[in-house]
Design an enzyme around this catalytic site. Structure first.
Site, PDB file in Angstrom:
ATOM      1  N   LYS A 153       0.845  -1.206   0.000  1.00  0.00           N
ATOM      2  CA  LYS A 153       0.000   0.000   0.000  1.00  0.00           C
ATOM      3  C   LYS A 153       0.870   1.243   0.000  1.00  0.00           C
ATOM      4  O   LYS A 153       1.914   1.231   0.639  1.00  0.00           O
ATOM      5  CB  LYS A 153      -0.916   0.023   1.228  1.00  0.00           C
ATOM      6  CG  LYS A 153      -1.884  -1.145   1.327  1.00  0.00           C
ATOM      7  CD  LYS A 153      -3.090  -0.971   0.456  1.00  0.00           C
ATOM      8  CE  LYS A 153      -3.940  -2.232   0.432  1.00  0.00           C
ATOM      9  NZ  LYS A 153      -5.134  -2.158  -0.362  1.00  0.00           N
ATOM     10  N   LYS A 179       1.922  -9.200  -1.763  1.00  0.00           N
ATOM     11  CA  LYS A 179       1.348  -9.242  -3.104  1.00  0.00           C
ATOM     12  C   LYS A 179       1.109  -7.850  -3.634  1.00  0.00           C
ATOM     13  O   LYS A 179       0.925  -6.897  -2.880  1.00  0.00           O
ATOM     14  CB  LYS A 179       0.043 -10.054  -3.127  1.00  0.00           C
ATOM     15  CG  LYS A 179      -1.024  -9.535  -2.202  1.00  0.00           C
ATOM     16  CD  LYS A 179      -2.321 -10.309  -2.340  1.00  0.00           C
ATOM     17  CE  LYS A 179      -3.228  -9.755  -3.408  1.00  0.00           C
ATOM     18  NZ  LYS A 179      -3.729  -8.397  -3.221  1.00  0.00           N
ATOM     19  N   ASP A 181      -1.310  -5.154  -5.471  1.00  0.00           N
ATOM     20  CA  ASP A 181      -2.741  -4.940  -5.328  1.00  0.00           C
ATOM     21  C   ASP A 181      -3.420  -5.211  -6.664  1.00  0.00           C
ATOM     22  O   ASP A 181      -2.780  -5.271  -7.717  1.00  0.00           O
ATOM     23  CB  ASP A 181      -3.023  -3.534  -4.796  1.00  0.00           C
ATOM     24  CG  ASP A 181      -4.059  -3.582  -3.693  1.00  0.00           C
ATOM     25  OD1 ASP A 181      -5.032  -4.353  -3.837  1.00  0.00           O
ATOM     26  OD2 ASP A 181      -3.909  -2.859  -2.699  1.00  0.00           O
ATOM     27  N   GLU A 182      -4.748  -5.363  -6.620  1.00  0.00           N
ATOM     28  CA  GLU A 182      -5.472  -5.807  -7.821  1.00  0.00           C
ATOM     29  C   GLU A 182      -5.459  -4.781  -8.946  1.00  0.00           C
ATOM     30  O   GLU A 182      -5.678  -5.145 -10.100  1.00  0.00           O
ATOM     31  CB  GLU A 182      -6.914  -6.197  -7.447  1.00  0.00           C
ATOM     32  CG  GLU A 182      -7.851  -5.053  -7.073  1.00  0.00           C
ATOM     33  CD  GLU A 182      -7.605  -4.487  -5.670  1.00  0.00           C
ATOM     34  OE1 GLU A 182      -6.870  -5.127  -4.908  1.00  0.00           O
ATOM     35  OE2 GLU A 182      -8.126  -3.401  -5.369  1.00  0.00           O
ATOM     36  N   HIS A 269      -6.972 -13.438  -6.958  1.00  0.00           N
ATOM     37  CA  HIS A 269      -7.732 -12.338  -6.357  1.00  0.00           C
ATOM     38  C   HIS A 269      -9.107 -12.321  -7.013  1.00  0.00           C
ATOM     39  O   HIS A 269      -9.247 -12.706  -8.174  1.00  0.00           O
ATOM     40  CB  HIS A 269      -6.990 -11.021  -6.602  1.00  0.00           C
ATOM     41  CG  HIS A 269      -7.472  -9.883  -5.765  1.00  0.00           C
ATOM     42  ND1 HIS A 269      -8.669  -9.241  -5.994  1.00  0.00           N
ATOM     43  CD2 HIS A 269      -6.912  -9.258  -4.685  1.00  0.00           C
ATOM     44  CE1 HIS A 269      -8.826  -8.285  -5.091  1.00  0.00           C
ATOM     45  NE2 HIS A 269      -7.775  -8.271  -4.281  1.00  0.00           N
ATOM     46  N   LYS A 310     -13.258  -4.973   6.236  1.00  0.00           N
ATOM     47  CA  LYS A 310     -13.936  -3.858   5.563  1.00  0.00           C
ATOM     48  C   LYS A 310     -14.902  -4.295   4.476  1.00  0.00           C
ATOM     49  O   LYS A 310     -15.738  -3.504   4.039  1.00  0.00           O
ATOM     50  CB  LYS A 310     -12.883  -2.914   4.956  1.00  0.00           C
ATOM     51  CG  LYS A 310     -12.200  -3.435   3.697  1.00  0.00           C
ATOM     52  CD  LYS A 310     -11.208  -2.437   3.115  1.00  0.00           C
ATOM     53  CE  LYS A 310     -10.616  -2.976   1.827  1.00  0.00           C
ATOM     54  NZ  LYS A 310      -9.514  -2.183   1.283  1.00  0.00           N
TER      55      LYS A 310
HETATM   56  C1  CAP Z   1      -6.951  -5.469   1.101  1.00  0.00           C
HETATM   57  C2  CAP Z   1      -7.139  -5.393  -0.379  1.00  0.00           C
HETATM   58  C3  CAP Z   1      -7.847  -6.558  -1.060  1.00  0.00           C
HETATM   59  C4  CAP Z   1      -9.151  -6.961  -0.480  1.00  0.00           C
HETATM   60  C5  CAP Z   1     -10.128  -7.594  -1.429  1.00  0.00           C
HETATM   61  C6  CAP Z   1      -7.867  -4.143  -0.715  1.00  0.00           C
HETATM   62  O1  CAP Z   1      -6.310  -4.295   1.601  1.00  0.00           O
HETATM   63  O2  CAP Z   1      -5.904  -5.262  -0.977  1.00  0.00           O
HETATM   64  O3  CAP Z   1      -7.973  -6.216  -2.403  1.00  0.00           O
HETATM   65  O4  CAP Z   1      -8.812  -7.906   0.471  1.00  0.00           O
HETATM   66  O5  CAP Z   1     -11.207  -8.147  -0.768  1.00  0.00           O
HETATM   67  O6  CAP Z   1      -7.415  -3.423  -1.576  1.00  0.00           O
HETATM   68  O7  CAP Z   1      -8.912  -3.940  -0.122  1.00  0.00           O
HETATM   69  P1  CAP Z   1      -6.475  -3.813   3.115  1.00  0.00           P
HETATM   70  P2  CAP Z   1     -11.574  -9.703  -0.867  1.00  0.00           P
HETATM   71  O8  CAP Z   1      -5.819  -4.876   3.964  1.00  0.00           O
HETATM   72  O9  CAP Z   1      -5.757  -2.499   3.213  1.00  0.00           O
HETATM   73  O10 CAP Z   1      -7.939  -3.690   3.384  1.00  0.00           O
HETATM   74  O11 CAP Z   1     -10.396 -10.481  -0.391  1.00  0.00           O
HETATM   75  O12 CAP Z   1     -12.749  -9.823   0.017  1.00  0.00           O
HETATM   76  O13 CAP Z   1     -11.878  -9.995  -2.277  1.00  0.00           O
HETATM   77 MG    MG Z   2      -6.554  -4.983  -2.901  1.00  0.00          MG
END
Ligand code: CAP
Ligand code: MG
Length: 414
Positions: A153, A179, A181-182, A269, A310
């Site tokens: 992040k 990892k 991020d998406e 993801h 969240k």
């Molecule tokens: C978590 C995360 C993931 C989420 C996706 C985000 O970051 O990188 O993409 O976990 O949700 O960007 O929110 P934080 P899921 O730890 O800062 O929240 O796994 O439910 O698909």
């Molecule tokens: Mg993410």
């Protein structure tokens, strides 16, 4: 009798081993459940909105879907295995049948595909994970403890060097995984090749220091380019790859799992899943998606955060996703279930207590938001996982682990 009622086979026994069996939750106020389920079976197999002079009886008997059971708002429908294409159809054709036009039928207020069970003839057409839980644990030399990871992040904007520095800090803090991020793939501020090389160097340094860690590089791209991109990052030293399965497509994961040149674990993801999974009355539950991800060869998969964090989720459904990842009766390697999304150290014990040790707990904000910085954030997450593994309460463990104490002070604990 209505034309579609021919598709009702309530209470009949059929050979389930030669059918794909789906459960649909149906919302309807203008039709009976029988009519609604029959309409789905009709549309998704040999029928349409009217009777067909072209539908021969033997074709209907061989290929017509069968409504087997109505239980409250849940309909069980079986599709003969011969409705499915051999070899070349793959997930696209499977989904066109079990999760296709039915969602748009105007007479239904809502339909949600809750579960699917595939017969052996279809299971055998898919590779399953190449590496899976045991392979990941072996690489990380972490035989029992839950894996503990981060998402770098901010999710966009860091340079390759800043990304690698972040990961180094996380490794030195004790995390086993990290990892991309998406939303990060190959933007100009962080080209994928430079990022891969910088991270590989950081991971090598960590290894020399005695710490094993993997980082998943997000290679989500067009179908015709994804294997080539995976090969490229592998050549440059990547230790894991990541695919946004719902935006890139299940076939992207399958292509990577089936290509013998790709030796890296695939982190799956599920960004965009909320568009399908969130509405309890309409869409596709995560369980069928999880089963398909395992079939296609994902080695780790986001399953949700068991009612904390969240992202909206339902603990019972997340646990079903976990079970789909680990189910020993399925002839594929188990997939590492990943809990991620708004997590911090104060949530870890509760999560591990529910999810079990075969899980990967991840925090982005819960590491990079630590008041002492990234390394201390990583230490706090790793300490929280250790506490959960040892069965010690977080507050108690925090007494002689100041990084965990600082995290609990900022975010509290469950
Ligand atoms: C978590 C995360 C993931 C989420 C996706 C985000 O970051 O990188 O993409 O976990 O949700 O960007 O929110 P934080 P899921 O730890 O800062 O929240 O796994 O439910 O698909
Ligand atoms: Mg993410």
């Amino acid at each position: 009798m209505q034309y579609s009622e021919r598709y009702l086979h309530l209470g009949e026994r059929i050979d389930l081993d030669t059918h794909v069996v789906c459960k649909y939750r149906v919302k309807t106020s203008t039709m009976s459940m029988e009519e609604a389920a029959a309409a789905i079976a009709t549309e998704q197999s040999t029928g349409t909105w009217t009777d067909l002079v072209t539908l021969e009886e033997d074709v209907f008997e061989k290929y017509g879907a069968k409504v087997l059971e109505i239980d409250g708002d849940m309909a069980t429908i079986a599709f003969p295995e011969d409705d499915f294409s051999i070899d070349v159809g793959g997930v696209p054709q499977i989904l066109s049948i079990i999760a296709g036009n039915l969602f748009g039928l105007g007479d239904l207020e809502g339909v949600r595909l809750e579960d699917v069970v595939f017969p052996r003839s279809i299971i055998d057409q898919f590779p399953g994970p190449k590496i899976g839980v045991d392979g990941l644990r072996k690489t990380l030399e972490r035989p029992e403890k839950p894996l503990v990871g981060t998402i770098v992040k901010p999710k966009i904007g860091l340079s390759p060097k800043a990304t690698a520095d972040y990961i180094m800090e996380c490794g030195r803090g004790g995390l086993s995984n990290s990892k991309d991020d998406e939303t990060l793939v190959d933007q100009s501020f962080c080209p994928i090749e430079d990022r891969t090389v910088a991270i590989a160097e950081a991971l090598d340094t960590l290894k020399d220091e005695g710490h094993h860690m993997v980082h998943a590089i997000n290679i989500s791209t067009s179908g015709h380019r994804i294997v080539e991109l995976a090969e490229r990052v592998q050549e440059l030293g990547a230790s894991q790859i990541m695919v946004d399965v719902l935006t890139a497509g299940f076939a992207a994961v399958q292509a990577l799992a089936e290509d013998p040149s790709i030796k890296l674990p695939v982190h799956v993801h599920r960004t965009m899943h909320g568009a399908m999974t969130r509405n309890p009355d309409h869409g596709i539950a995560m369980l069928p998606i999880a089963k398909l991800c395992r079939m296609c060869g994902g080695d780790a998969l986001h399953i949700g955060t068991l009612g904390v964090g969240k992202m909206r989720g339902v603990c019972k459904e997340d646990l079903e996703n976990r079970d789909a990842c680990l189910d020993g009766s399925v002839p594929y390697k188990p997939v590492m279930p990943v809990c991620s999304g708004g997590l911090h150290p104060g949530m870890v014990k509760k999560l591990v207590d529910i999810a079990g040790f075969d899980s990967q707990i991840q925090a982005g904000g819960g590491v990079a938001g630590h008041p002492g910085g990234v390394r201390k954030g990583a230490m706090a997450m790793a300490q929280a996982v250790d506490a959960a593994y040892l069965g010690v309460g977080l507050e108690e463990y925090a007494r002689d682990h100041p990084e965990l104490a600082a995290a609990l002070e900022k975010w509290g604990s469950l």
